[in-house]
Design a protein around this motif. Structure first.
Motif, PDB file in Angstrom:
ATOM      1  N   TYR A  16       0.840  -1.208   0.000  1.00  0.00           N
ATOM      2  CA  TYR A  16       0.000   0.000   0.000  1.00  0.00           C
ATOM      3  C   TYR A  16       0.871   1.252   0.000  1.00  0.00           C
ATOM      4  CZ  TYR A  16      -3.300   3.532   1.675  1.00  0.00           C
ATOM      5  OH  TYR A  16      -4.056   4.663   1.813  1.00  0.00           O
ATOM      6  N   ALA A  17       1.908   1.274   0.813  1.00  0.00           N
ATOM      7  CA  ALA A  17       2.795   2.429   0.882  1.00  0.00           C
ATOM      8  C   ALA A  17       3.514   2.653  -0.449  1.00  0.00           C
ATOM      9  CB  ALA A  17       3.800   2.250   2.012  1.00  0.00           C
ATOM     10  N   MET A  18       3.880   1.573  -1.104  1.00  0.00           N
ATOM     11  CA  MET A  18       4.577   1.697  -2.385  1.00  0.00           C
ATOM     12  C   MET A  18       3.670   2.291  -3.467  1.00  0.00           C
ATOM     13  SD  MET A  18       7.639   1.008  -1.786  1.00  0.00           S
ATOM     14  CE  MET A  18       8.247   1.089  -3.449  1.00  0.00           C
ATOM     15  N   LEU A  19       2.363   2.139  -3.320  1.00  0.00           N
ATOM     16  CA  LEU A  19       1.442   2.753  -4.279  1.00  0.00           C
ATOM     17  C   LEU A  19       1.548   4.276  -4.259  1.00  0.00           C
ATOM     18  CD1 LEU A  19      -1.746   0.531  -3.967  1.00  0.00           C
ATOM     19  CD2 LEU A  19      -0.128   0.648  -5.875  1.00  0.00           C
ATOM     20  N   PHE A  20       1.887   4.862  -3.104  1.00  0.00           N
ATOM     21  CA  PHE A  20       2.074   6.307  -3.043  1.00  0.00           C
ATOM     22  C   PHE A  20       3.310   6.736  -3.828  1.00  0.00           C
ATOM     23  CE2 PHE A  20      -0.768   5.725   0.521  1.00  0.00           C
ATOM     24  CZ  PHE A  20      -1.630   6.807   0.372  1.00  0.00           C
ATOM     25  N   VAL A  21       4.350   5.915  -3.813  1.00  0.00           N
ATOM     26  CA  VAL A  21       5.548   6.204  -4.604  1.00  0.00           C
ATOM     27  C   VAL A  21       5.204   6.097  -6.091  1.00  0.00           C
ATOM     28  CG1 VAL A  21       7.908   5.469  -5.133  1.00  0.00           C
ATOM     29  CG2 VAL A  21       7.082   5.418  -2.768  1.00  0.00           C
ATOM     30  N   VAL A  22       4.470   5.055  -6.450  1.00  0.00           N
ATOM     31  CA  VAL A  22       4.050   4.884  -7.852  1.00  0.00           C
ATOM     32  C   VAL A  22       3.222   6.091  -8.294  1.00  0.00           C
ATOM     33  CG1 VAL A  22       2.597   3.508  -9.397  1.00  0.00           C
ATOM     34  CG2 VAL A  22       4.142   2.373  -7.784  1.00  0.00           C
ATOM     35  N   GLU A  23       2.309   6.508  -7.464  1.00  0.00           N
ATOM     36  CA  GLU A  23       1.462   7.663  -7.790  1.00  0.00           C
ATOM     37  C   GLU A  23       2.299   8.925  -7.934  1.00  0.00           C
ATOM     38  OE1 GLU A  23      -0.391  11.336  -6.743  1.00  0.00           O
ATOM     39  OE2 GLU A  23       0.425  10.155  -5.095  1.00  0.00           O
ATOM     40  N   TRP A  24       3.320   9.078  -7.093  1.00  0.00           N
ATOM     41  CA  TRP A  24       4.161  10.275  -7.106  1.00  0.00           C
ATOM     42  C   TRP A  24       4.938  10.408  -8.409  1.00  0.00           C
ATOM     43  CZ3 TRP A  24       9.613  11.232  -5.822  1.00  0.00           C
ATOM     44  CH2 TRP A  24       9.866  12.566  -5.521  1.00  0.00           C
ATOM     45  N   VAL A  25       5.377   9.282  -8.979  1.00  0.00           N
ATOM     46  CA  VAL A  25       6.168   9.349 -10.214  1.00  0.00           C
ATOM     47  C   VAL A  25       5.323   9.260 -11.480  1.00  0.00           C
ATOM     48  CG1 VAL A  25       8.261   8.464  -9.138  1.00  0.00           C
ATOM     49  CG2 VAL A  25       6.702   6.882 -10.239  1.00  0.00           C
ATOM     50  N   MET A  26       4.049   8.943 -11.360  1.00  0.00           N
ATOM     51  CA  MET A  26       3.188   8.844 -12.547  1.00  0.00           C
ATOM     52  C   MET A  26       2.912  10.221 -13.145  1.00  0.00           C
ATOM     53  SD  MET A  26       0.281   6.040 -11.531  1.00  0.00           S
ATOM     54  CE  MET A  26      -0.538   6.061 -13.107  1.00  0.00           C
ATOM     55  N   PRO A  27       2.817  10.283 -14.461  1.00  0.00           N
ATOM     56  CA  PRO A  27       2.440  11.562 -15.077  1.00  0.00           C
ATOM     57  C   PRO A  27       0.966  11.866 -14.803  1.00  0.00           C
ATOM     58  CG  PRO A  27       2.621   9.839 -16.735  1.00  0.00           C
ATOM     59  CD  PRO A  27       3.073   9.240 -15.433  1.00  0.00           C
ATOM     60  N   GLN A  28       0.631  13.131 -14.883  1.00  0.00           N
ATOM     61  CA  GLN A  28      -0.763  13.542 -14.697  1.00  0.00           C
ATOM     62  C   GLN A  28      -1.639  12.851 -15.735  1.00  0.00           C
ATOM     63  OE1 GLN A  28      -1.904  15.443 -12.274  1.00  0.00           O
ATOM     64  NE2 GLN A  28       0.081  16.002 -11.432  1.00  0.00           N
ATOM     65  N   GLY A  29      -2.836  12.509 -15.341  1.00  0.00           N
ATOM     66  CA  GLY A  29      -3.748  11.867 -16.286  1.00  0.00           C
ATOM     67  C   GLY A  29      -4.795  11.055 -15.560  1.00  0.00           C
ATOM     68  N   THR A  30      -5.644  10.407 -16.334  1.00  0.00           N
ATOM     69  CA  THR A  30      -6.767   9.691 -15.741  1.00  0.00           C
ATOM     70  C   THR A  30      -6.329   8.458 -14.963  1.00  0.00           C
ATOM     71  OG1 THR A  30      -7.118   8.496 -17.803  1.00  0.00           O
ATOM     72  CG2 THR A  30      -8.417  10.491 -17.460  1.00  0.00           C
ATOM     73  N   LYS A  31      -5.264   7.774 -15.428  1.00  0.00           N
ATOM     74  CA  LYS A  31      -4.795   6.594 -14.698  1.00  0.00           C
ATOM     75  C   LYS A  31      -4.274   6.989 -13.321  1.00  0.00           C
ATOM     76  CE  LYS A  31      -3.755   3.620 -18.580  1.00  0.00           C
ATOM     77  NZ  LYS A  31      -2.787   2.766 -19.244  1.00  0.00           N
ATOM     78  N   ARG A  32      -3.550   8.093 -13.262  1.00  0.00           N
ATOM     79  CA  ARG A  32      -3.053   8.571 -11.967  1.00  0.00           C
ATOM     80  C   ARG A  32      -4.229   8.990 -11.082  1.00  0.00           C
ATOM     81  NH1 ARG A  32       0.136  13.867 -10.278  1.00  0.00           N
ATOM     82  NH2 ARG A  32       0.963  13.107  -8.303  1.00  0.00           N
ATOM     83  N   ASP A  33      -5.203   9.654 -11.654  1.00  0.00           N
ATOM     84  CA  ASP A  33      -6.366  10.090 -10.883  1.00  0.00           C
ATOM     85  C   ASP A  33      -7.129   8.900 -10.317  1.00  0.00           C
ATOM     86  OD1 ASP A  33      -5.684  12.698 -11.493  1.00  0.00           O
ATOM     87  OD2 ASP A  33      -7.109  12.854 -13.163  1.00  0.00           O
ATOM     88  N   LYS A  34      -7.223   7.824 -11.087  1.00  0.00           N
ATOM     89  CA  LYS A  34      -7.900   6.616 -10.599  1.00  0.00           C
ATOM     90  C   LYS A  34      -7.125   5.988  -9.448  1.00  0.00           C
ATOM     91  CE  LYS A  34     -10.200   5.400 -14.912  1.00  0.00           C
ATOM     92  NZ  LYS A  34     -10.291   4.442 -16.008  1.00  0.00           N
ATOM     93  N   LEU A  35      -5.796   5.949  -9.555  1.00  0.00           N
ATOM     94  CA  LEU A  35      -4.975   5.407  -8.485  1.00  0.00           C
ATOM     95  C   LEU A  35      -5.116   6.253  -7.232  1.00  0.00           C
ATOM     96  CD1 LEU A  35      -2.909   3.368  -7.453  1.00  0.00           C
ATOM     97  CD2 LEU A  35      -1.115   4.834  -8.405  1.00  0.00           C
ATOM     98  N   VAL A  36      -5.073   7.571  -7.370  1.00  0.00           N
ATOM     99  CA  VAL A  36      -5.233   8.477  -6.230  1.00  0.00           C
ATOM    100  C   VAL A  36      -6.593   8.263  -5.574  1.00  0.00           C
ATOM    101  CG1 VAL A  36      -5.484  10.910  -5.572  1.00  0.00           C
ATOM    102  CG2 VAL A  36      -3.618  10.207  -7.064  1.00  0.00           C
TER     103      VAL A  36
END
Length: 124
Positions: free
Chosen positions: A76-96
């Motif tokens: 779960y914590a690693m998902l925040f790192v993944v989200e931090w490096v993802m470019p802006q967009g709908t996939k990032r918004d869904k993860l957030v």
């Protein structure tokens, strides 16, 4: 974006290198848990360095024994790192939307405090 990714990669290489080559139980310079030093109780993070060392040196079962909560919360914590490096967009918004969902966050907060009690009652 590239700077963030480079920063994460450098930090991961540094942590992985330290945790692989230096067993925290054998070296005096490994940080100690301030909560445990002050109270004598184990916090949910106690054993994190031993967990990472055991995991990196090929002992996953031993790693889990060092810190059950980390084995449970690290993905779960690693998902925040993944989200931090993802470019802006709908996939990032869904993860957030998933990782910052108030029910998910409260679930991890509650299990964090339950683990403090359970780990100290059972001396895990």
């Amino acid at each position: 974006m590239r700077r963030r990714l480079l920063l994460v990669v450098i930090a991961l290489i540094a942590v992985i290198g330290l945790m692989y080559f230096f067993d925290p139980m054998k070296y005096w310079f490994a940080p100690k848990c301030p909560f445990k030093l002050l109270t004598g109780l184990s916090c949910p993070g106690c054993g994190m360095q031993r967990f990472l060392n055991a995991l990196l040196t090929g002992h996953p079962a031993q790693a889990i024994r060092y810190n059950y909560y980390l084995a449970y919360a690290l993905p779960y914590a690693m998902l925040f790192v993944v989200e931090w490096v993802m470019p802006q967009g709908t996939k990032r918004d869904k993860l957030v939307a998933v990782i910052e969902n108030k029910y998910v966050v409260w679930f991890y907060i509650i299990t964090f405090f339950i683990w403090i009690v359970v780990r100290n009652i059972l001396h895990i």
